[in-house]
Scaffold this motif. Structure first.
Motif, PDB file in Angstrom:
ATOM      1  N   HIS A 135       0.848  -0.993  -0.110  1.00 30.08           N
ATOM      2  CA  HIS A 135       0.189  -0.049   0.179  1.00 30.08           C
ATOM      3  C   HIS A 135       0.863   1.230   0.011  1.00 30.08           C
ATOM      4  O   HIS A 135       0.384   2.249  -0.518  1.00 30.08           O
ATOM      5  N   TYR A 136       2.081   1.157   0.475  1.00 30.41           N
ATOM      6  CA  TYR A 136       2.842   2.431   0.381  1.00 30.41           C
ATOM      7  C   TYR A 136       3.717   2.613  -0.843  1.00 30.41           C
ATOM      8  O   TYR A 136       4.407   3.484  -1.079  1.00 30.41           O
ATOM      9  N   THR A 138       6.372   1.826  -2.266  1.00 32.05           N
ATOM     10  CA  THR A 138       7.701   2.241  -1.767  1.00 32.05           C
ATOM     11  C   THR A 138       8.657   2.363  -3.055  1.00 32.05           C
ATOM     12  O   THR A 138       9.371   3.001  -3.349  1.00 32.05           O
ATOM     13  N   ARG A 215      -1.537  11.692   2.655  1.00 28.96           N
ATOM     14  CA  ARG A 215      -1.202  10.404   2.859  1.00 28.96           C
ATOM     15  C   ARG A 215      -0.993   9.947   1.457  1.00 28.96           C
ATOM     16  O   ARG A 215      -1.517  10.278   0.502  1.00 28.96           O
ATOM     17  N   GLU A 218      -2.247   5.053  -1.871  1.00 29.17           N
ATOM     18  CA  GLU A 218      -2.968   3.564  -1.300  1.00 29.17           C
ATOM     19  C   GLU A 218      -2.782   3.206   0.026  1.00 29.17           C
ATOM     20  O   GLU A 218      -3.265   2.051   0.319  1.00 29.17           O
ATOM     21  N   VAL A 219      -2.243   3.929   0.901  1.00 30.13           N
ATOM     22  CA  VAL A 219      -2.324   3.686   2.169  1.00 30.13           C
ATOM     23  C   VAL A 219      -3.771   3.396   2.751  1.00 30.13           C
ATOM     24  O   VAL A 219      -4.497   4.318   2.634  1.00 30.13           O
ATOM     25  N   GLN A 223      -4.275   2.099   8.262  1.00 37.84           N
ATOM     26  CA  GLN A 223      -2.752   2.572   8.452  1.00 37.84           C
ATOM     27  C   GLN A 223      -2.481   3.937   8.766  1.00 37.84           C
ATOM     28  O   GLN A 223      -1.358   4.134   8.801  1.00 37.84           O
ATOM     29  N   ASP A 224      -3.663   4.742   8.361  1.00 34.84           N
ATOM     30  CA  ASP A 224      -3.435   6.325   8.668  1.00 34.84           C
ATOM     31  C   ASP A 224      -3.143   6.559  10.067  1.00 34.84           C
ATOM     32  O   ASP A 224      -3.641   5.863  10.914  1.00 34.84           O
ATOM     33  N   LEU A 240       7.470   2.573   8.038  1.00 34.70           N
ATOM     34  CA  LEU A 240       6.290   2.993   7.450  1.00 34.70           C
ATOM     35  C   LEU A 240       5.387   4.000   8.259  1.00 34.70           C
ATOM     36  O   LEU A 240       4.835   3.808   9.364  1.00 34.70           O
ATOM     37  N   PRO A 242       2.179   7.265   7.175  1.00 31.10           N
ATOM     38  CA  PRO A 242       1.296   7.478   6.164  1.00 31.10           C
ATOM     39  C   PRO A 242       1.774   8.382   4.981  1.00 31.10           C
ATOM     40  O   PRO A 242       1.382   8.189   3.747  1.00 31.10           O
ATOM     41  N   ASP A 243       2.794   9.140   5.108  1.00 38.76           N
ATOM     42  CA  ASP A 243       3.096  10.002   4.124  1.00 38.76           C
ATOM     43  C   ASP A 243       4.519   9.902   3.632  1.00 38.76           C
ATOM     44  O   ASP A 243       4.918  10.503   2.641  1.00 38.76           O
TER      45      ASP A 243
END
Length: 336
Positions: A135-136, A138, A215, A218-219, A223-224, A240, A242-243
């Motif tokens: 979701h991050y 990376t 954010r 896809e986070v 997870q926020d 990890l 959120p931003d």
């Protein structure tokens, strides 16, 4: 190393892995390849620079043996008169390489273990969901800041320190202000799927709790406003929020010295805009400095008979015991 550091064919970087120097380069097809940084002729170091770029090949400065970016021996003085020299057999020694999270991961083992069952499993084991780390995004983030730390301590002390938060209330005032539960001594890594929650008045993962950036796309909602830490044994930490994402790589140089390279990664538009990431990066930079000072304070006592049994682990540090067990297994010892 970050894949984007090698952004064109012929770009290379050398890294220390254990006792070996490893050469990573991008070949003419755009693929990353890794080799031992040793000429097959007489063992000279092929590339002495930390990074650079060549046009078509890598040439040893000793006897001019020349290798393609795919590692194959392509030329050498009088090579045509030496038909018994097999150009494929005497190419550079290959090192296993996989790309994940936008980084090149190398393994020196002759028979590397499953990447999925070791490296990727660390994220699944920690987050409890195979998709959570994806979701991050990376691999799509951009480098906003990089700091290299020369730590006068053994790499295992740095791993132990990162895995526990028993020390957080003592030496991390800024971090515990943002993540109040860390002041209780329990590290988020102690729990599968749990991320430490930001404090009620904290707007972002910054040194003063002020807002960071939007954010990442896809986070997930759950997870926020949470921080997750992953230890990828033996030498990578993934953080990890959120931003942004913070990633540490450790390079042991001696029993009492470790170089740690730390990257802060942000959405590409944040970096491209020239946004000020200093408050964001400063928080974990302070955490790093505080942690490494503690490890350096501990290092001199590692040879003391007072520490012969490895110290006393409190309940909040049970996962460090698991790390010790993993290490003994890798060293071929029987756990007590």
């Amino acid at each position: 190393m970050r894949s984007a550091d090698l952004d064109r064919p012929g770009a290379f970087r050398t890294v220390r892995v254990g006792r070996e120097s490893v050469l990573v380069t991008r070949d003419r097809t755009g693929a990353l390849r890794a080799f031992l940084n040793v000429c097959r002729h007489r063992g000279a170091r092929l590339c002495t620079e930390e990074s650079g770029e060549v046009r078509r090949s890598l040439q040893c400065p000793y006897h001019a043996w020349t290798y393609g970016l795919d590692g194959k021996l392509v030329a050498a003085p009088n090579l045509t008169k030496m038909p018994d020299v097999d150009r494929d057999r005497y190419g550079l020694v290959k090192v296993a390489l996989r790309e994940w999270l936008g980084y090149a991961w190398v393994c020196l083992a002759d028979a590397p273990p499953s990447f999925e069952a070791t490296v990727q499993h660390a994220a699944v084991e920690r987050l409890g969901d195979p998709a959570a780390i994806e979701h991050y995004g990376t691999e799509r983030l951009a480098l906003g800041k990089r700091v290299t730390y020369d730590v006068r301590a053994n790499w295992k002390l740095i791993v132990e320190n990162f895995m526990e938060c028993y020390h957080c209330a003592t030496i991390h005032p800024e971090l515990t202000e943002v993540l109040p539960e860390f002041a209780e001594g329990w590290a988020a890594q102690s729990f599968v799927g749990h991320g430490a929650e930001f404090g009620a008045g904290v707007a972002g993962f910054t040194v003063d709790g002020s807002a960071g950036f939007g954010r990442l796309p896809e986070v997930a909602e759950e997870q926020d406003r949470r921080y997750y830490a992953i230890t990828v044994r033996p030498n990578v930490f993934v953080n990890l929020v959120p931003d942004h994402v913070i990633l540490h790589r450790m390079f042991p140089l001696a029993e009492d010295r470790t170089v740690v390279e730390c990257d802060w990664l942000y959405a590409p538009e944040v970096v491209a805009s020239g946004a000020d990431v200093s408050k964001s990066a400063e928080l974990f930079h302070r955490v790093n400095v505080q942690d490494f000072a503690a490890c350096e304070r501990t290092q001199p006592a590692m040879s003391s008979r007072a520490y012969r049994e490895g110290g006393v682990l409190v309940p909040a540090e049970h996962h460090i015991g698991a790390f010790h067990g993993w290490l003994r297994e890798k060293l071929g010892e029987q756990a007590p």
